[in-house]
Each structure stands twice: as C-alpha cells, then as structure tokens.
Write an enzyme that holds these catalytic residues in place. Structure first.
Site: not given
Ligand code: SF4
Length: 358
Positions: A47, A130, A148
C-alpha cells in the site's frame, strides 16, 4: 405494492454488492502478488509503495523489498541508506522515511508483530485511514471500507453525487457511503473488488459502461454524467522550478551533498545545485567557481520531471576543478565508483544512467 425509500436503497446496495462479487469471481483477472496476501506487513508495504504509483510500476519495488526484507524486523534493522537505495526511482521519499520509522516502532513497541486492531494501525506514522482500512480488511477481514480514488469514483458515479470529494463535506459523505455499501460478510473481497472495478472498468476517462456489472442501476450511466464525476473543487497549483546541477569533479572525485529537510528529495543526495533561471544560475556558479575551474563548464543534459505539484527542469553541467574551493567541504568529494552506492532522486539517476557513470 408500495416500496419505501429505505427498501429501494437497500435493494440498490444489495444489487451493487452482489454484482460486484459476481464480477470479481468471474471477470476480475487483475493479478498482483499482494492480492490475497494475508501478511499485514506485506500488505502495508504494497500500500505504501502504491500510493501515487501505478501497480505495474510498483510491482518490481514490491518484489525487491519483500526479497530484501521478508519481515518487518528485517526492514527495521536495515540501514537507512540501503532502504533509500531500494526505494530509488519511486519518488515521494517521505513515504520511505515513514516506512522505516514505523517498522522500527513495530519492532521496538510491538515486538515485531504488526498490530491487529484498526485504531492502533491508524496511529502508526504514514498510515492514513485508507491504508489502515486496507490492512485491517485484507489481513484480518475486519469490516472497514477502503476509500481511495477508485472507490470515490465508483460510488460518486453509481449514486450520481456531485459533492466535491476533496472538501470536508465530500469526505464525510463518501466515508458514510463507503461504510454503508461495504459488504460486512466479505470485507476483504468487497474492498478488493471495488478498487479493481474502478481501476479497470469505471476508469477516470472513458469508463467501460457497456461491460460494467453495475450499469443497470448506475445513476451516472442513466443520467449520462459519468464524465463529470467525481467532482473536485480545487485545481492543483503547479510550481515550475529550474535546477542547475553542476557535476564538480576534482581528479576522480565528485562533489555530492545530502539534501536537507523542508523540500522534495529530503535525505537523498545531489550534485552542487543552484535553483534559478538558466542564465542567472550559470552566472552565479561562474562567479563562485571561476578561480577553481580547470576547463570550460559544459551543459550535458536537460531533463524534465513532473511531480504532482511541481514540474522540475534539471540542467546538468560538468565542471572540472583544479582545486577544492574553500567554501566546499573536501570530505564531500567522493570517488566516482562510489556513486552506485549513494541514494539519488530519479532525475539524477536518469542523468547518471544515460551519461556514463553506471
Ligand atoms: S456503469 Fe459506467 S459509470 Fe457506472 S459504475 Fe459502471 S463503468 Fe462506472
């Protein structure tokens, strides 16, 4: 029979979840090594790498990092310089700094075990809502909806909502909406599916509505507003900068310094740099270095780089010196063959790659 507003809404959400799950099962062939990954450390790593980076571009970095640092403790124990070298080319170096910082917090505070609890994950440096939702849902199947750019777009279009997504009101609206739409029975699968649909079907330009599993109920499709959504209130202000880099060589050594905090590329290295318009920057360099120049100063490269908020033009010059100027630290002149071990920003790597050092 009368159907209440709430029931209608529930039907729309049920349709959304069911269609998304079916599409994910039968048509979503987007494959990356971090998908289906259950190790929170690797999910976190992916991520962070994928923030502001396309998946295809991030993939080799993910593979390099997981090979060099298979656990969070390996990463925490690594030397800063080696990690920055591996990150080289990805940009946004604050991400890398926070990655290291947080790996060390996990090693020192949590005994090298990635926290399980969503709110604890959210406290870690460099992890926003997120990323915390992604880690909690993908690693532990916890019911947290990711939000997102892809999710904003799919939800804004499905519901035909034109509240700007970059306002406080927009964030509140879409956070609540994402939470309502989340399939709590399968949070990991649902989150993956909605992000993939946004990345491959409901794309920013030319969404493939003709093949979209949500088309029947999509309000933007029905109202022909897809191209207008999602709405953003602010236009990004681009700052244009010109850097003049002078490769100052003295014998087989070259002057390299570390960039300081408060600007892009913090912690990376660079040649002697002047930020100014071309003619003015060159004049300033000559006025400082003239007594130390062995030969003419030649411009050897002109490289443009576009960051989200800045467009940077980098001009490279070579200057051979007959002595170390008294205003430069002689310890900062490093042998040319050592350049390979130093972390530089992408622009300087391109210069070094295309020129002759690597
Ligand atoms: S129908 Fe079109 S606009 Fe609506 S969700 Fe699907 S791709 Fe996006």
């Amino acid at each position: 029979m009368h159907i209440s507003g709430m029931e209608k809404t529930d039907k729309r959400i049920q349709f959304f979840r069911a269609q998304l799950a079916l599409w994910h099962d039968t048509q979503n062939f987007r494959s990356f090594p971090w998908k289906q990954e259950k190790d929170p450390y690797k999910i976190w790593l992916s991520e962070i790498i994928l923030q502001q980076t396309r998946s295809e571009q991030g993939l080799p970095y993910y593979l390099k990092f997981t090979e060099a640092y298979p656990t969070v403790t390996h990463l925490a124990d690594a030397e800063d310089e080696s990690v920055f070298r591996l990150w080289q080319g990805l940009g946004y170096y604050n991400r890398c700094k926070n990655l290291l910082f947080t790996a060390r917090v996990i090693r020192d505070t949590y005994g090298g075990i990635f926290p399980r609890d969503h709110d604890t994950i959210l406290q870690l440096k460099g992890i926003g809502s997120y990323t915390a939702a992604a880690i909690a849902s993908f690693a532990y199947n916890a019911p947290h909806a990711v939000l997102d750019g892809n999710v904003f777009r799919v939800l804004a279009r499905y519901e035909d909502i034109d509240t700007p997504i970059d306002t406080t009101e927009g964030k509140k609206t879409f956070t609540a909406l994402a939470d309502r739409f989340l399939n709590r029975a399968q949070p990991a699968l649902y989150n993956q599916a909605i992000m993939d649909l946004g990345a491959t079907v409901c794309t920013p330009q030319k969404p493939d509505c003709g093949h979209c599993c949500l088309q029947k109920q999509c309000r933007a499709y029905l109202n022909k507003t897809q191209a207008l959504l999602p709405v953003k209130s602010k236009k990004i202000q681009i700052r244009h900068r010109t850097f003049l880099f002078f490769v100052c060589r003295y014998g087989d050594r070259v002057y390299i310094r570390k960039r300081e905090a408060g600007d892009i590329w913090h912690n990376l290295h660079e040649f002697y740099r002047i930020e100014a318009e071309e003619a003015e920057g060159f004049r300033r360099f000559r006025s400082l270095f003239d007594p130390y120049l062995k030969s003419d100063v030649l411009q050897v490269a002109d490289i443009q780089q576009k960051l989200t908020h800045q467009h940077i033009r980098s001009l490279f010059y070579e200057a051979e010196l007959n002595a170390v100027p008294d205003f430069l630290d002689s310890a900062l002149f490093v042998p040319l063959e050592k350049l390979k071990k130093i972390a530089f920003p992408k622009t300087i790597i391109s210069f070094l790659d295309n020129k002759y050092y690597f």
